[in-house]
Design an enzyme around this catalytic site. Structure first.
Site, PDB file in Angstrom:
ATOM      1  N   ASN A 142      -5.956   7.256   4.364  1.00  0.00           N
ATOM      2  CA  ASN A 142      -7.300   7.820   4.188  1.00  0.00           C
ATOM      3  C   ASN A 142      -7.339   9.328   4.357  1.00  0.00           C
ATOM      4  OD1 ASN A 142      -7.878   5.143   4.006  1.00  0.00           O
ATOM      5  ND2 ASN A 142      -9.458   5.120   5.578  1.00  0.00           N
ATOM      6  N   ASN A 152      -8.517   4.686  -1.416  1.00  0.00           N
ATOM      7  CA  ASN A 152      -8.889   5.662  -0.395  1.00  0.00           C
ATOM      8  C   ASN A 152      -7.961   6.873  -0.347  1.00  0.00           C
ATOM      9  OD1 ASN A 152     -11.136   4.208   0.505  1.00  0.00           O
ATOM     10  ND2 ASN A 152      -9.925   3.012   1.961  1.00  0.00           N
ATOM     11  N   HIS A 160       0.827  -1.215   0.000  1.00  0.00           N
ATOM     12  CA  HIS A 160       0.000   0.000   0.000  1.00  0.00           C
ATOM     13  C   HIS A 160       0.861   1.265   0.000  1.00  0.00           C
ATOM     14  CE1 HIS A 160      -3.991   1.406  -0.115  1.00  0.00           C
ATOM     15  NE2 HIS A 160      -4.197   1.642   1.154  1.00  0.00           N
TER      16      HIS A 160
END
Length: 215
Positions: free
Chosen positions: A96, A142, A46
């Site tokens: 996020n 996100n 990620h």
């Protein structure tokens, strides 16, 4: 606690960065490149966008110039690229909320959404595949969704770095947040090099007034 010398150096870099932000805008173009990811979790799929930023900083000779900027809750490094200036940004907020750091830095440097590059992981491309595109939806990412919301625009160019999607849908979260396997790690160095080449070539072309953006 870091040794006093390192602490002093960090404070000096932050102070110097503040003054550089206030300097008159360079004669050439200025671009912001943000590597999306989770702070404190290097090596995860990620956060591959941050790994690209690390390679980009090394290529531009500013790997030792990162400075924390509390105004945008991010690490920044500034580098010349011909007549242009490149601002590298690694958010210190969670994925996020990456957009809050990116939008604040864009405001500080007087940049529009079109002058902000986002570098992030892409589930729907296999590891080793890269795609550079202009704008569009967040495609379920996100960090990109946060940037679109905070910049109030979807016009940012994006370098999508493939990490592959597991066949089991229930394994997606663990896959994204997990570290690259030893076999995958062998593919990373050339991938980061190609990602850096793609970004720099594209920024150079746009700085000269030519567009190379594709779908």
């Amino acid at each position: 606690m870091p040794p006093p010398g390192l602490l002093g150096a960090g404070l000096w870099r932050s102070w110097a960065m503040s003054w550089r932000v206030l300097e008159p805008r360079p004669a050439g173009k200025r671009w912001l490149v943000a590597g999306l990811g989770n702070p404190g979790l290097p090596g995860t799929r990620h956060s591959v966008g941050m790994a690209v930023l690390g390679q980009l900083a090394r290529r531009l000779g500013v790997a030792e110039s990162w400075a924390r900027d509390r105004r945008c809750a991010a690490d920044l490094a500034l580098a010349p690229l011909g007549d242009a200036q490149v601002v590298l940004l690694r958010p210190r907020r969670l994925m996020n909320a990456n957009g809050r750091s990116v939008a604040r830095a864009a405001e500080m440097f007087g940049l529009t959404a079109e002058e902000v590059y986002l570098v992030h992981d892409e589930l729907d491309k296999p590891l080793g595949k890269l795609a550079l595109k202009l704008g569009g939806s967040a495609r379920g990412h996100n960090g990109v969704r946060s940037c679109i919301s905070c910049l109030n625009s979807s016009a940012m160019p994006r370098l999508r770095v493939g990490i592959g999607r597991p066949t089991n849908p229930e394994a997606v979260q663990a896959h994204v947040l997990g570290c690259f396997s030893p076999a995958e790690q062998e593919l990373l160095p050339p991938l980061l090099e190609r990602a850096t080449d793609l970004l720099l070539d594209h920024i150079r072309e746009r700085s000269q007034g030519r567009s190379m953006l594709g779908p």
